[in-house]
Each structure stands twice: as C-alpha cells, then as structure tokens.
Design an enzyme around this catalytic site. Structure first.
Site, short mmCIF file in Angstrom:
data_model
loop_
_atom_site.label_atom_id
_atom_site.label_comp_id
_atom_site.label_asym_id
_atom_site.label_seq_id
_atom_site.Cartn_x
_atom_site.Cartn_y
_atom_site.Cartn_z
CB VAL A 185 -1.03 -0.09 1.15
CG1 VAL A 185 -1.80 1.33 1.35
CG2 VAL A 185 -1.97 -1.05 1.12
CE LYS A 245 -11.18 -4.12 6.44
NZ LYS A 245 -11.25 -5.05 5.22
N GLY A 299 -6.69 -4.58 -2.30
CA GLY A 299 -5.91 -4.42 -3.30
C GLY A 299 -4.99 -3.19 -2.98
CE LYS A 342 -7.96 -3.66 8.82
NZ LYS A 342 -7.03 -3.18 7.60
CB SER A 369 -4.62 2.34 5.26
OG SER A 369 -3.32 1.77 5.50
#
Length: 336
Positions: free
Chosen positions: A14, A223, A314, A124, A122
């Site tokens: 990422v 999430k 992805g 969590k 990003s």
C-alpha cells in the site's frame, strides 16, 4: 501553489502504491487543487530515510523493489533508526501517513496530532481501540485525522457517513467487509476444502501467512467497529461480537447452495451493537458479493436503503482512499 510535506510510514504494497499515485498525479494535483506534495521521509521496518529537501520517490521505489528494504539505500541518503514518534517530531511534516499494520500505533498517532501534524491512515487497530481519544484530540486541535482506507479500501463509505448523511439518522448497516473470506467461501462453493481455498488465497497474496486476522473475523470486526464509531458513537473492538469462518465446512456450503443461498461473513452494525458472523444469504441479495468486492447496505430514516459497493482490497484500491485523504488534509492545511 501550496507545498505540503509528508512523512510516509510503511512501504509495503500500500505504501508503494501510494507513492506511485503521488508520482503519477503530480500535475493533476497541481492543476486541480493547487497542491504540491513533497515527501520528506519514508520508513519501513528496516529504517527511516529522511531528506529535508525531499525524497526521490522513484529512487525509493527502485531500492525497495530491488533490495526489499529501505536500509539498503545509502547513496546521498542517511538511514535513521528512529521510532515513529521520534521521527514525527524530528521530521515535523504537515501530514503523517500511516500505511503500516502496526497494532500499537495509537501512541504515535496521538503524538503526531499533538505535534501539529495532520494524520492519514489505513491502519485499523488504533481506531478500533482508541477512536474516541484520537478523533477527539484531532477535533479539539482542529487538525485533520482521516481514515477512509481503513474500511472498504478506497470505496468512500467513511466519507459518506462522516460528511454527507448529516441530516439522516442511521438505523443500521449490514456489510461484507473482508475480501479474503469471500474468496475462500467462493472457492469452497466450487468444491474446494477450506484448507485448499486458504492455501490458494495465500498463494495469490490475498491471505497472510498467519491468516487468523481474516478467517477469525478480526479484520471485519475492526472495520465494523470503526463504522459504528462513525455512524453512531464511539465503542471499542472489545465490545463487538465476532465469529469467523473457520468453522464453515464443505457440507455447510453445499447445504446453503442447495437452498439457493450463499455463505458470507456479514457484519451487522446497529446503535450499541456490532456483530460479525458467517450467514446464509440469498443469491439475489446485494450482500452476495464475489471476488475482492466489499458492500455496505446502509439504512437511514430519510434516505431509506443506500447501497455502497466497490473494491475492498488491493494496493492501488487502498491507495485511492489514502491519497484522497492526503488531498483532503492538504486542502484544509492550504486554508489554515
């Protein structure tokens, strides 16, 4: 033209995808937003590379891809062995970008905010366990703390709940939030065993060597907890009820198929309640996604049902959410 400085922590898939987007769209950001981004430092687990004049991201990508670690980069650059909190204060960027999997990042997120840096992430766990402290501190200081890519990669469900449905009362969210479990269950519908489907997911890079975060429902639970924090009120992952797909057998999959249904790992988010569990759902249900798709069915008092569907995994898809937040933060800082 406003120049915005960045520090990127994490240079895996990422992080590298984010760097490529920043390179590819330099002209686009200048023309559309009047923003220029300069990366002051990049860090992976081997060390931090820092240059006040700005890092050459193309060279950083070449070093990482050829040698596997940033510490191999010695030409014109010094590699530092600094913890993230120390680096944030030394480098002092406008925006800290955390694209690591550091489950213990909460202290240095808080340190970044208190140091005056906006933060884009990003990652969590900091939010799933410390949402109230982090978002509250950022709001008190008027500093952007943005986390679109923590849920559904770049599909903008966080922005939708946080910025757009401001007159609506959210009643519930049902969502499929983990692409790895969807892939495994889809392969089991084709006749593979759980173990065979998991090995295939690992070989394709969709599942980690230790897949427990996905198959035990932890990732989806993180999430779903973040969605609850945004849609309702802060809670922590420890308050969520989470069950994964490790108990799903080929027999259960065949039985569901015979009834015209499919099994998916579904998160249900209601006020004061987060539950993640494998459920049989009709094939015509919007929750019956495949491949790397994620979906959220949001019910509100004014709008009724709203379906948000898109790529949930992805590197480039996740980078879409990260870079969008970088631009948002940059626009706030431009006006400050």
């Amino acid at each position: 033209m406003k120049e915005i400085t960045l520090s990127i922590f994490g240079f895996g898939n990422v992080g590298r995808a984010t760097a490529r987007v920043l390179l590819e769209k330099t002209g686009f950001f200048r023309k559309k937003y009047g923003l220029s981004f300069k990366v002051l430092s990049v860090a992976d687990t081997s060390g931090l590379v820092w240059l006040p004049e700005g890092i050459d991201l193309r060279e950083a990508l070449l070093v990482k891809e050829n040698f596997g670690r940033l510490s191999a980069w010695t030409n014109d650059y010094e590699v530092y062995n600094m913890k993230p909190g120390e680096a944030i204060e030394e480098v002092n960027p406008d925006i800290v970008v955390d694209v690591t999997n550091d489950a213990n990042a909460f202290p240095w997120h808080l340190r970044a905010i208190r140091n005056g840096s906006a933060l884009v992430t990003s990652n969590k766990p900091p939010l799933a366990f410390h949402y109230s402290e982090l978002v509250g501190e950022a709001e008190r200081r008027g500093i952007p703390y943005l986390f679109e890519a923590t849920v559904m990669a770049g599909t903008p469900v966080i922005a939708l709940l946080r910025e757009n449905l401001l007159g609506d009362r959210v009643e519930s969210i049902e969502a499929v939030l983990n692409a790895t479990t969807t892939f495994i269950l889809s392969r089991m519908e084709e006749g593979k065993t759980f173990e065979e489907a998991l090995r295939e997911a690992q070989s394709l890079g969709m599942a980690e060597r230790d897949p427990s975060g996905d198959v035990l429902g932890i990732d989806a639970g993180y999430k779903a907890t973040i969605l609850h924090c945004v849609a309702f009120h802060p809670m922590t992952f420890g308050e969520a009820e989470v069950r994964g797909i490790d108990g799903i057998t080929p027999e259960l999959v065949r039985e569901a198929t015979s009834h015209g249904k499919t099994i998916r790992l579904v998160a249900t988010v209601e006020r004061g309640k987060v539950k993640v569990e494998p459920r049989e759902i009709p094939l015509e249900s919007p929750l019956a996604v495949s491949s790397n798709e994620n979906v959220a069915l949001i019910k509100t008092d004014l709008l009724g049902e709203l379906l948000v569907k898109g790529a949930g995994a992805g590197p480039r898809e996740t980078a879409s959410g990260v870079v969008s937040d970088i631009v948002k933060a940059g626009l706030v800082l431009r006006e400050a």
